[in-house]
Scaffold this active site. Sequence first.
Site, PDB file in Angstrom:
ATOM      1  N   SER A 150       0.851  -1.190   0.000  1.00  0.00           N
ATOM      2  CA  SER A 150       0.000   0.000   0.000  1.00  0.00           C
ATOM      3  C   SER A 150       0.883   1.235   0.000  1.00  0.00           C
ATOM      4  CB  SER A 150      -0.898   0.024   1.238  1.00  0.00           C
ATOM      5  OG  SER A 150      -1.565   1.272   1.374  1.00  0.00           O
ATOM      6  N   TYR A 164      -1.678  -0.996  10.573  1.00  0.00           N
ATOM      7  CA  TYR A 164      -1.812  -1.152   9.124  1.00  0.00           C
ATOM      8  C   TYR A 164      -0.642  -0.507   8.402  1.00  0.00           C
ATOM      9  CZ  TYR A 164      -3.669  -0.953   4.395  1.00  0.00           C
ATOM     10  OH  TYR A 164      -3.822  -1.089   3.031  1.00  0.00           O
TER      11      TYR A 164
END
Length: 264
Positions: A150, A164
Amino acid sequence: MILDIDSLFRLDGRVALVTGGSRGIGRMIAAGFVASGAKVYVSSRKAEACEEVAAELGSMCVAIPMDVSTVEGCKALAAAVAERESRLDILVNNAGAAWGVPFDEFPESGWDKVMDLNVKSPFFLTQALHGLLKAGASMARPAKVINITSIDGQRVNPWETYSYQASKAALIHLTRRMAARLIQDQIVVTSLAPGAFPSQMNKAARDHGDAVAQRIPSGRIGVDEDMAGAAIYLASRAGDYVVGETLTVDGGLVNASLGVSIDG
């Protein structure tokens, strides 16, 4: 020399596994692989969702539901693939989770769940499938492992998603380390770092796409073809010489955004 462009980005005859393949980015990639000629196994925790995607994508897509949040689940999925195939050409480690809670309230459970699924599982699933990945790999046609990372592993975002963001940064570096080892077996490891694509995980892009697009240099959020095209590039002959790299697919948010001037 005349290049065979027609086959350069094709995946005919290849067998792929996409975890988290029943929705969002995983489904985009699975659809792209099928359209490019691959046989694709889609896996996620929810059997019904996997079956729905397989029905939508046709006979070249097969549902194989499994929970890969544990090492046991990773081994079980690898065994299920081995029952059906003698080799695996492409593995996409896409299954993931996020957790957003203010700093003073962030729980250990929100740390462990995200780190386990986003970092631990890609490693142990690849390990469990190592034999199948090696089985059909060669210098002329290496096997591929694509970790879905990401842009949140490349830059800090405003959201308090501590585990995350840490997990995606860790997976980017793990991609390089795995690449250094597995290239010895003619297995190419890379990662894709998506930006704003509409999904259950990225609800901002899904529900407020126009507002999100205003902060992206290209002026729009990502669409299915953007993600499918990037994944096909890495999975196909076109990406055979790209090893350990993270391909950022975000419309320029990470690498083409203008910073705030601090001059006078």
